[in-house]
Scaffold this motif. Sequence first.
Motif, short mmCIF file in Angstrom:
data_model
loop_
_atom_site.label_atom_id
_atom_site.label_comp_id
_atom_site.label_asym_id
_atom_site.label_seq_id
_atom_site.Cartn_x
_atom_site.Cartn_y
_atom_site.Cartn_z
N HIS A 376 0.69 -1.28 0.15
CA HIS A 376 0.05 -0.27 0.19
C HIS A 376 0.84 1.33 -0.08
O HIS A 376 1.99 1.21 0.77
CB HIS A 376 -0.84 -0.02 1.33
CG HIS A 376 -2.13 0.98 1.05
ND1 HIS A 376 -1.92 2.21 1.63
CD2 HIS A 376 -3.29 0.62 0.73
CE1 HIS A 376 -3.12 2.88 1.42
NE2 HIS A 376 -3.87 1.95 0.88
N SER A 461 0.31 -4.66 13.26
CA SER A 461 -0.40 -3.69 12.68
C SER A 461 -0.52 -2.55 13.80
O SER A 461 -0.24 -2.92 14.82
CB SER A 461 -1.96 -4.19 12.46
OG SER A 461 -2.58 -3.18 11.99
N ARG A 466 -4.01 -0.13 10.99
CA ARG A 466 -5.31 -1.18 11.47
C ARG A 466 -6.47 -0.60 10.64
O ARG A 466 -7.50 -1.25 10.31
CB ARG A 466 -5.34 -1.11 12.83
CG ARG A 466 -6.52 -2.06 13.40
CD ARG A 466 -6.34 -2.06 14.83
NE ARG A 466 -5.15 -2.41 15.39
CZ ARG A 466 -4.47 -1.63 16.11
NH1 ARG A 466 -4.74 -0.32 16.28
NH2 ARG A 466 -2.94 -2.03 16.50
N PRO A 467 -6.94 0.93 10.72
CA PRO A 467 -8.05 1.46 10.15
C PRO A 467 -7.97 1.15 8.67
O PRO A 467 -9.32 1.16 8.05
CB PRO A 467 -7.80 3.08 10.60
CG PRO A 467 -6.95 3.02 11.76
CD PRO A 467 -6.06 2.03 11.52
N LEU A 468 -6.82 1.19 7.83
CA LEU A 468 -6.94 0.90 6.48
C LEU A 468 -7.19 -0.87 6.31
O LEU A 468 -6.99 -1.03 5.01
CB LEU A 468 -5.60 1.36 6.02
CG LEU A 468 -5.47 2.90 6.09
CD1 LEU A 468 -4.00 3.06 5.44
CD2 LEU A 468 -6.60 3.52 5.34
N GLY A 469 -7.25 -1.70 7.34
CA GLY A 469 -7.30 -2.97 7.03
C GLY A 469 -5.89 -3.55 6.42
O GLY A 469 -6.09 -4.53 5.83
N LEU A 470 -4.64 -3.22 7.11
CA LEU A 470 -3.32 -3.68 6.38
C LEU A 470 -2.75 -4.19 7.67
O LEU A 470 -2.91 -3.89 8.70
CB LEU A 470 -2.73 -2.31 5.86
CG LEU A 470 -3.50 -1.61 4.73
CD1 LEU A 470 -2.41 -0.28 4.43
CD2 LEU A 470 -3.48 -2.55 3.43
N ALA A 471 -1.65 -4.84 7.30
CA ALA A 471 -0.65 -5.53 8.19
C ALA A 471 0.54 -5.54 7.50
O ALA A 471 0.78 -5.72 6.27
CB ALA A 471 -1.07 -6.93 8.73
N PRO A 492 -3.02 -6.33 2.35
CA PRO A 492 -4.33 -6.47 2.98
C PRO A 492 -4.26 -7.46 4.36
O PRO A 492 -3.74 -8.38 4.12
CB PRO A 492 -5.13 -6.89 1.90
CG PRO A 492 -4.73 -6.11 0.67
CD PRO A 492 -2.88 -6.14 1.18
N LEU A 493 -5.05 -7.14 5.41
CA LEU A 493 -4.89 -8.04 6.48
C LEU A 493 -5.26 -9.52 6.24
O LEU A 493 -4.72 -10.47 6.52
CB LEU A 493 -5.84 -7.64 7.69
CG LEU A 493 -6.04 -8.36 8.97
CD1 LEU A 493 -4.61 -8.47 9.56
CD2 LEU A 493 -6.90 -7.81 9.76
N ALA A 494 -6.43 -9.56 5.39
CA ALA A 494 -6.64 -11.25 4.75
C ALA A 494 -5.95 -11.80 4.05
O ALA A 494 -5.29 -12.94 4.29
CB ALA A 494 -8.08 -10.99 4.04
N ARG A 497 -2.81 -12.56 6.69
CA ARG A 497 -3.09 -14.11 7.37
C ARG A 497 -3.06 -15.44 6.24
O ARG A 497 -2.60 -16.28 6.97
CB ARG A 497 -4.57 -13.76 7.86
CG ARG A 497 -4.53 -12.80 9.00
CD ARG A 497 -5.94 -12.65 9.60
NE ARG A 497 -6.18 -11.69 10.51
CZ ARG A 497 -7.30 -11.15 11.28
NH1 ARG A 497 -8.33 -11.54 10.36
NH2 ARG A 497 -7.10 -10.43 12.34
#
Length: 510
Positions: A376, A461, A466-471, A492-494, A497
């Motif tokens: 990102h 994160s 975290r608010p952007l759904g990132l890690a 992206p967090l998903a 993972r």
Amino acid sequence: MSDAAAAAPAAPTIDDDANWQRLHPATLAMAIVKLGPRSVNFLPAVAALGFTGNWVWIVPALLAFLLISLVAAWLHWLRFRFLVGDDEIVIESGVLSRQHRTIPFDRIQDVSIEQGLVSRALGIAKVGFETGAGGKENDADLDAIALDAAQALRTTIRAHRSDAMPTTAAAASDATETAAEHGDRLLFAMTPRQLLLAGLFNFSLAALAVVGAAMQFFDDFLPFDFNIFSIRDWTGLAERYGLEQWVVAHRWVAAIGATLSLLLIGFASGIVTMFFANWDFRLTREPRALRRTRGLTTRTDVAVPVKRVQAAILLTGWFRRLFGWHELRLQSLASDGEKERDHQVVPFAKLDDIDLVLTEVAIARPAPDVAWQQSHSIIALGGLVGALAASTGGLVAVAFGQALGWFGPVVGLAIGAAALFGVRFHRWTDLGEQVAIRRGFWKPRLTLLPHASVQSVDLKSDFILRPLGLATLVFGVPGGSSLASHEIPAIPLATARDLRDRILTARARA
């Protein structure tokens, strides 16, 4: 130590003094050579004698220092002995307190041979034993033995480890591979022409600072009073020959001359460094390791066990990449000395040559048509904050009447543009059995990380991601790297993972 003693020891016993061996007598000569650098520690005492007016004691003090150092070296040599057994090497050392150490052959991960300039002239070498127990204190070395004896000892240990390899069904493939590759194969070598070309690409202005500092330091000792880095000295020289008007009228000539001087020093330093470090560079494939030998004055012989390689790192520069030249390093559990934690196995080569080496360690580069994923753009935030700080500081300076403050916004604009431009070079892809991570424009780097080498995966994160759904994924790889940690920032967090689960699953299967 003779070849026969190293290659075929006759079941010696520790209590049998006839089987013990000492270091080469040239060790004492090496101790005399080392007195030069060590004498620097004696300079404060000499200065103290001079300041107190006791000049008459300086020579006796120096002689006493030399005598004590030579006696200490002789005692160390006299009290150091080693024994080569059927399946172990025993080392006893120490003058006041004795240390007895036994190193089984099957615990020795690597035997390195190193020769300095003096050692090569004397025909001796330093043999290092890496046990893989962690830390330099757990390794051992024989500081100076005959070169042929060092090579024979290494051959003995390698033969023992080959004979001790398991022959169960689980290890049948490894045994087959070892038998097929019993003969050493040359994988890569550097010619003088390639060294010269690599030195030209290894342009460095670090030598400029060294030359300038040396001229300043030795200015009082030179028979002439002239500094090539002083404009005043050059102007004075021009006035002496009546050329000051011509120099003033043709300043562009002086600018071109200064630029050419900088380029000459930069290229010369790169060439000299490359020749000294990588002269007669050879990388060979042995039954269980990649062996690298190189060096003009200091000749090193280091092995990289194939099974201990954890990751491969390809390095280049923005200009070198245009011509297709790259460098390959291997991150391994076996260290490469105190200065480098990664093994430089290919200093300068095309990708075709590098692929041959990667094949030997079961690592492959991504295909040209592979789909890369990008981090990102939030990763540019740090650079943008720095750009804002530089611009703000410059404008504040302008407000106080400092015209040079306008450089602040200019520098800030450059920093911000570089941060945004650099986002596109943070990419990654999962190749099924390994992860490839690319980053950097000025010095591009490609990290090839097998899933089985990853011992841990940290998913991080913070209040920005975290608010952007990132890690950010941070990979724990044994061995460590001098090129910082391996990570994939701001994805992206998903996706993070899913990648973490697949890598840990592969690790569990391995």
